[in-house]
Every structure is written in structure tokens, then in C-alpha cells.
Design a protein around this motif. Sequence first.
Motif, mmCIF file in Angstrom:
data_model
loop_
_atom_site.group_PDB
_atom_site.id
_atom_site.type_symbol
_atom_site.label_atom_id
_atom_site.label_comp_id
_atom_site.label_asym_id
_atom_site.label_seq_id
_atom_site.Cartn_x
_atom_site.Cartn_y
_atom_site.Cartn_z
ATOM 1 N N TRP A 76 8.595 34.416 -64.802
ATOM 2 C CA TRP A 76 8.133 35.600 -64.947
ATOM 3 C C TRP A 76 7.295 35.877 -63.496
ATOM 4 N N GLU A 77 7.586 36.978 -62.663
ATOM 5 C CA GLU A 77 7.568 37.015 -61.447
ATOM 6 C C GLU A 77 7.452 38.626 -61.183
ATOM 7 N N PRO A 78 6.449 39.001 -60.534
ATOM 8 C CA PRO A 78 6.436 40.433 -60.058
ATOM 9 C C PRO A 78 7.883 41.543 -59.985
ATOM 10 N N ALA A 79 8.183 42.083 -60.032
ATOM 11 C CA ALA A 79 9.533 42.873 -60.218
ATOM 12 C C ALA A 79 9.584 43.428 -58.103
ATOM 13 N N ASP A 80 10.043 43.288 -57.538
ATOM 14 C CA ASP A 80 10.387 43.472 -56.151
ATOM 15 C C ASP A 80 11.228 45.248 -56.222
ATOM 16 N N THR A 81 10.567 46.142 -55.735
ATOM 17 C CA THR A 81 11.235 47.632 -55.903
ATOM 18 C C THR A 81 10.974 47.758 -54.553
ATOM 19 N N GLY A 82 11.078 46.665 -53.290
ATOM 20 C CA GLY A 82 10.878 46.733 -52.062
ATOM 21 C C GLY A 82 9.687 47.698 -51.395
ATOM 22 N N SER A 83 8.387 47.719 -51.480
ATOM 23 C CA SER A 83 7.255 48.674 -51.569
ATOM 24 C C SER A 83 6.235 47.831 -52.399
ATOM 25 N N LEU A 84 5.082 48.043 -52.134
ATOM 26 C CA LEU A 84 3.993 47.818 -52.492
ATOM 27 C C LEU A 84 3.728 49.200 -53.435
ATOM 28 N N GLU A 85 3.736 49.616 -53.286
ATOM 29 C CA GLU A 85 3.290 50.602 -54.458
ATOM 30 C C GLU A 85 4.795 50.766 -55.451
ATOM 31 N N GLY A 86 6.067 50.624 -55.866
ATOM 32 C CA GLY A 86 6.543 50.269 -56.048
ATOM 33 C C GLY A 86 6.477 49.134 -57.126
ATOM 34 N N ASP A 87 5.932 48.418 -56.356
ATOM 35 C CA ASP A 87 5.324 47.080 -56.924
ATOM 36 C C ASP A 87 4.414 47.014 -58.809
ATOM 37 N N LEU A 88 3.066 47.467 -57.446
ATOM 38 C CA LEU A 88 2.304 47.999 -58.552
ATOM 39 C C LEU A 88 2.601 48.344 -59.269
ATOM 40 N N ILE A 89 3.257 50.175 -59.269
ATOM 41 C CA ILE A 89 3.555 50.979 -60.390
ATOM 42 C C ILE A 89 4.663 49.807 -61.396
ATOM 43 N N ALA A 90 5.214 49.061 -60.619
ATOM 44 C CA ALA A 90 5.733 47.959 -61.917
ATOM 45 C C ALA A 90 5.205 47.361 -62.544
ATOM 46 N N VAL A 91 3.937 46.754 -61.883
ATOM 47 C CA VAL A 91 3.896 45.881 -62.954
ATOM 48 C C VAL A 91 2.779 46.477 -63.011
ATOM 49 N N ASN A 92 1.748 47.295 -63.121
ATOM 50 C CA ASN A 92 1.776 49.338 -63.914
ATOM 51 C C ASN A 92 1.939 48.976 -65.483
ATOM 52 N N ARG A 93 2.706 49.397 -65.372
ATOM 53 C CA ARG A 93 4.140 50.077 -65.776
ATOM 54 C C ARG A 93 4.478 48.576 -67.107
ATOM 55 N N GLU A 94 4.712 47.492 -66.600
ATOM 56 C CA GLU A 94 4.461 46.385 -67.923
ATOM 57 C C GLU A 94 3.295 46.326 -68.751
ATOM 58 N N VAL A 95 1.720 46.465 -67.909
ATOM 59 C CA VAL A 95 0.588 46.073 -68.843
ATOM 60 C C VAL A 95 0.384 47.551 -69.300
ATOM 61 N N HIS A 96 1.331 48.695 -69.062
ATOM 62 C CA HIS A 96 0.931 50.154 -70.038
ATOM 63 C C HIS A 96 1.644 49.720 -70.991
ATOM 64 N N ALA A 97 2.834 48.988 -70.905
ATOM 65 C CA ALA A 97 3.666 48.551 -71.794
ATOM 66 C C ALA A 97 3.488 47.519 -73.195
ATOM 67 N N ALA A 98 2.739 46.819 -72.583
ATOM 68 C CA ALA A 98 1.990 45.408 -72.765
ATOM 69 C C ALA A 98 1.024 45.621 -74.846
ATOM 70 N N LEU A 99 -0.060 47.144 -73.315
ATOM 71 C CA LEU A 99 -0.834 47.409 -74.111
ATOM 72 C C LEU A 99 -0.624 48.677 -75.428
ATOM 73 N N THR A 100 0.387 49.233 -75.192
ATOM 74 C CA THR A 100 0.782 50.392 -75.928
ATOM 75 C C THR A 100 1.507 50.519 -76.859
ATOM 76 N N ALA A 101 1.910 48.734 -77.128
ATOM 77 C CA ALA A 101 2.760 48.583 -78.169
ATOM 78 C C ALA A 101 2.509 48.889 -78.865
ATOM 79 N N ARG A 102 3.128 48.577 -80.004
ATOM 80 C CA ARG A 102 2.266 49.593 -81.594
ATOM 81 C C ARG A 102 3.195 48.672 -82.824
ATOM 82 N N PRO A 103 2.662 47.207 -82.966
ATOM 83 C CA PRO A 103 1.143 46.400 -82.984
ATOM 84 C C PRO A 103 1.578 46.011 -81.271
ATOM 85 N N SER A 104 0.546 45.776 -80.744
ATOM 86 C CA SER A 104 0.549 44.672 -79.705
ATOM 87 C C SER A 104 0.108 43.671 -79.109
#
Length: 192
Positions: A76-104
Motif C-alpha cells: 500500500w501507498e497513498p494514491a498519486d492524483t497529481g495534487s496534495l488536495e487530491g491525494d488527501l481526499i483519496a486517503v480520506n476516502r479509503e479511511v471513510h470506506a474502511a470505517l463505514t463498511a459493514r461489518p468494519s
Amino acid sequence: MTDGVRASRPGGRTARVRSEVLAAVEAELAEHGYDGLTIDAVAVRSGVHRTTLYRRWKTVPGLLVDLLEAGADDAWEPADTGSLEGDLIAVNREVHAALTARPSVTQAVIAASFRTPEAAEALTRFWEDRYARTALLVHRAVERGEITAGVDAHQLLLTATAPLYHQLVLLRQPMSRAKADHHARVAAASVR
């Protein structure tokens, strides 16, 4: 957490058994929590004989520690979207998906890590590894000229992801993906 698990030697029976056992640990932990995680249930789900489990992992905490340590073996490594904001959004989307999965699995592992000192230490090592890997997105942003050198990558990641853990895990309140994206944007803006 075991997606992409890589054993010390690729392939072979040992790697296959470890992969099957850790997948079973994830599933049992997510479905039944730490109190419902047993060697016998993992043996049945994985198809690996219980004596093999006792010989290699010895205890339920041993299974949990190995599950957490397997995270250091993945690619695993963080996605490279071409911008810092995009990279942080990608990380947060991974975290969000992991924490909201049922079951998590992620929430189950966090909760289980409070049950034994060995698991707590393994989870700390897992997070340290993830923070170190995520520093790559700051290095890329510096190279692109988006931010200046010296930005604390660890603090930036905390700024982006802490609201997700706080709301979804501690408060057990829902959070939309759009709100998770917002927290990433706020973190990116804080270092520009």
C-alpha cells in the motif's frame, strides 16, 4: 487488512496457510468481535487444522498480532492524483470506506487492540508504518511546488483523518463521504 499480504517467501504452503488464516481472522473479528474470535472458528473458516493454528499462533492474541503485522508486508501507498488536495481526499476516502463498511474490519481491529498489550503494540506499529508511507504525498507535493519543504507529514495526516476517526469511531455518528472530502481540503489548505 490482509489484502496484498506478502509472506517472507513468495508462494508456498506456508504463505497460503497464513493468508487463509488471516483472512479468516479478519472475517471472524468483523462478524463476532474479539470476544467471539476463537481458534476453532478460525480453523473452520480457514480450513486449516486447529493444531496448526495452535502451533504457529498459539493464542487468539497471537492471531490478532499477526493480522496487524501483515499490514507491514503489503504494498500500500497513498494514491498519486497529481495534487496534495487530491491525494488527501483519496486517503480520506479509503479511511471513510474502511470505517463505514459493514461489518468494519478496521473498527473491529481497533476495538480488539485494546484487549491485549501485544495487540495494542502491534496496532501502534501498524499506524506508524502507515504514517511513514503517507509522508510520500507530502514529498510529492513539495516536488510539484505546491508546498514548501518542512511540512510535518504526520501532522497533516492527523489534520485530514482525525475528524473521521473521531466522528465514526469515537462518537459513532455518521459522516458523508463529502464531509470526509471537506476535511481533506481543510488539511491541504492548512499547509498552503
